[in-house]
Design an enzyme around this catalytic site. Structure first.
Site, short mmCIF file in Angstrom:
data_model
loop_
_atom_site.label_atom_id
_atom_site.label_comp_id
_atom_site.label_asym_id
_atom_site.label_seq_id
_atom_site.Cartn_x
_atom_site.Cartn_y
_atom_site.Cartn_z
N ARG A 31 0.82 -1.21 0.00
CA ARG A 31 0.00 0.00 0.00
C ARG A 31 0.86 1.26 0.00
NH1 ARG A 31 -4.99 -2.01 3.83
NH2 ARG A 31 -6.28 -2.73 2.09
N LYS A 190 -16.83 -16.15 3.05
CA LYS A 190 -18.27 -16.02 3.30
C LYS A 190 -19.06 -15.59 2.07
CE LYS A 190 -17.78 -14.30 8.03
NZ LYS A 190 -17.90 -13.01 8.72
N GLY A 343 -8.01 -8.70 -0.24
CA GLY A 343 -6.76 -8.75 0.51
C GLY A 343 -6.09 -10.11 0.45
N GLY A 366 -12.80 -4.19 0.53
CA GLY A 366 -14.20 -3.78 0.67
C GLY A 366 -14.60 -2.74 -0.37
P1 ADP Z 1 -10.38 -11.96 0.13
O1 ADP Z 1 -9.63 -11.24 1.25
O2 ADP Z 1 -9.47 -12.27 -1.03
O3 ADP Z 1 -11.63 -11.26 -0.25
P2 ADP Z 1 -11.71 -13.67 2.03
O4 ADP Z 1 -11.27 -12.80 3.15
O5 ADP Z 1 -13.15 -13.71 1.69
O6 ADP Z 1 -10.83 -13.38 0.71
O7 ADP Z 1 -11.34 -15.21 2.38
C1 ADP Z 1 -10.02 -15.62 2.56
C2 ADP Z 1 -9.90 -16.65 3.64
O8 ADP Z 1 -10.79 -17.73 3.41
C3 ADP Z 1 -8.50 -17.23 3.66
O9 ADP Z 1 -7.93 -16.97 4.93
C4 ADP Z 1 -8.71 -18.72 3.44
O10 ADP Z 1 -7.88 -19.51 4.27
C5 ADP Z 1 -10.14 -18.92 3.82
N1 ADP Z 1 -10.71 -20.10 3.16
C6 ADP Z 1 -10.90 -20.28 1.84
N2 ADP Z 1 -11.41 -21.49 1.59
C7 ADP Z 1 -11.56 -22.11 2.77
C8 ADP Z 1 -12.05 -23.39 3.18
N3 ADP Z 1 -12.48 -24.25 2.29
N4 ADP Z 1 -12.07 -23.65 4.49
C9 ADP Z 1 -11.63 -22.75 5.39
N5 ADP Z 1 -11.15 -21.54 5.07
C10 ADP Z 1 -11.11 -21.22 3.78
MG MG Z 2 -9.95 -11.22 3.37
#
Ligand code: ADP
Ligand code: MG
Length: 394
Positions: A31, A190, A343, A366
């Site tokens: 960043r 999620k 992230g 976000g």
């Molecule tokens: P981003 O930051 O790219 O938007 P998220 O914050 O939504 O992504 O999700 C990332 C997290 O989800 C990671 O820490 C990853 O370990 C976890 N994750 C992804 N798939 C699984 C899974 N099948 N079971 C548990 N955790 C998971």
């Molecule tokens: Mg994340």
């Protein structure tokens, strides 16, 4: 900001310098590096640069000083960067007053002031008094109406910084005028985080590929057993709605057809490849399977443009990284225009050494999701249509 009359002026720049720290040390300065072009352009034009950002969530003024950010900034800019004794107030105003053209003053953590998140007009005017012009370059904070991102923009002639401008053009182009076919890859923890983007892109994209823990809410919505997998319960009904919307849409929504499972959430877990998606009790789905990864990689290779947000599995643990790595490699190698946001997806790309191989790596988690959903970003709206808030100087 390219046309802003900045020479000799005091320019308050809201950057997103909210870097991750461990024991007071910066663990990833992406960043800070992303904020440099705007600051460098202003310095070249002999502006007096006053930088402000938040850093983490301090509970008091004894926590999360910008000092490590100041040190790193100074190293990258090769000019001294003075750290102000606070965010606003007499001593800060005096430091801003002393600033010469070509010099940089970094204000302290904006969240030291309660008025920051409350978008307090008093704090906004205290900030505005420090400067002649305002530049917002903090895309990662643009979805928040805070004093440094929104309030102050109404009080000074205001402009978009170079990073904010590029983020907006990359993400709105994907949303409004993508090269086709547009393939969207969504994963992560999620459904509730991504449901807005899912629903919006069912109307825009040609194909949506779903992975990550989020797919277990979809499987449950279809009555498939998920064993001990991480399932967001409130995501199940959201997933049902998305599946219904997908029926009506021309967009293909693909879910995994095989999985990698583990007997615990740990890098030492026993690991198995499952040829279907029904996860047995005592096991959890921790990655998409090799067949799914191959099918997703093929879709990505054939795309005119690709948007990827959210890892395909618990990639931080090597036994469950293959699906995310496969998608990352496919995105990196894709001939189409590739944009990655989020992230953890960005961290995955960096971990695989592929961050230089995508067309745009968004710095806003976000904020990028909200923009893609079609929401207004208060920090952008406050700048006005043309990247200025319509005020002339003086
Ligand atoms: P981003 O930051 O790219 O938007 P998220 O914050 O939504 O992504 O999700 C990332 C997290 O989800 C990671 O820490 C990853 O370990 C976890 N994750 C992804 N798939 C699984 C899974 N099948 N079971 C548990 N955790 C998971
Ligand atoms: Mg994340």
């Amino acid at each position: 900001m390219r046309e802003a009359p900045v020479e000799g002026k005091r320019v308050l720049v809201r950057a997103d310098l909210n870097v991750p720290l461990a024991d007071g040390r910066i663990t990833d300065d992406t960043r800070i590096r992303a904020a440099l072009p705007t600051v460098e352009l202003l310095l070249k034009q002999d502006a007096r640069v006053i930088l402000v950002s938040h850093l983490g969530r301090p509970k008091s003024r004894d926590e999360l000083s910008m000092r490590p950010v100041r040190d790193r900034l100074a190293r990258h800019l090769s000019v001294p960067v003075e750290l102000a004794p606070g965010v606003v107030g007499e001593e800060v105003a005096a430091a801003a007053e002393r600033l010469e053209p070509g010099q940089v003053l970094l204000l302290e953590n904006s969240r030291w002031e309660e008025g920051e998140t409350a978008n307090d007009p008093g704090l906004a005017s205290g900030l505005a008094e420090l400067a002649d012009l305002y530049v917002n370059d903090a895309f990662g904070a643009a979805h928040r109406a805070h004093a440094t991102t929104e309030g102050v923009a109404h009080l000074l002639p205001s402009y978009a910084g170079l990073l904010l401008e590029r983020e907006l053009s990359e993400l709105t182009a994907l949303r409004d005028d993508p090269e086709r076919p547009l393939v969207v890859v969504l994963g992560g923890a999620k459904v509730s985080d991504k449901v807005g983007v899912l629903e919006r892109f069912l109307e825009i994209a040609d194909t949506i590929l779903v992975g990550g823990a989020m797919c277990f809410s979809f499987f449950r919505a279809r009555g498939v057993g998920t064993g001990d997998s991480l399932v967001e319960e409130e995501g199940i009904s959201l997933a049902e709605n998305v599946l219904e919307a997908a029926e009506r849409s021309d967009c293909d929504l693909l879910l995994p057809t095989d999985l990698v499972i583990g007997d615990s959430f740990s890098a030492d877990a026993e690991r198995k490849e499952l040829s279907g998606i029904e996860v047995p009790d005592g096991w959890m789905g921790l990655d998409i399977g090799p067949q799914t990864a191959k099918r997703y990689a093929e879709a990505i290779a054939g795309a005119g443009s690709v948007l990827w947000n959210g890892p395909m599995g618990a990639f931080e643990m090597e036994p469950f990284a293959a699906g995310t790595r496969g998608v990352a490699e496919a995105v990196a190698a894709a001939p189409g225009h590739t944009v990655v946001g989020g992230g953890d997806s960005a961290a995955a790309l960096v971990a695989f050494g592929l961050d230089q191989d995508v067309d745009w790596l968004s710095t806003g988690g976000g904020a990028s999701l909200e923009l893609l959903e079609g929401k207004e970003l208060p920090g952008v709206t406050a700048l006005g249509q043309d990247g200025t808030n319509g005020r002339d100087e003086g």
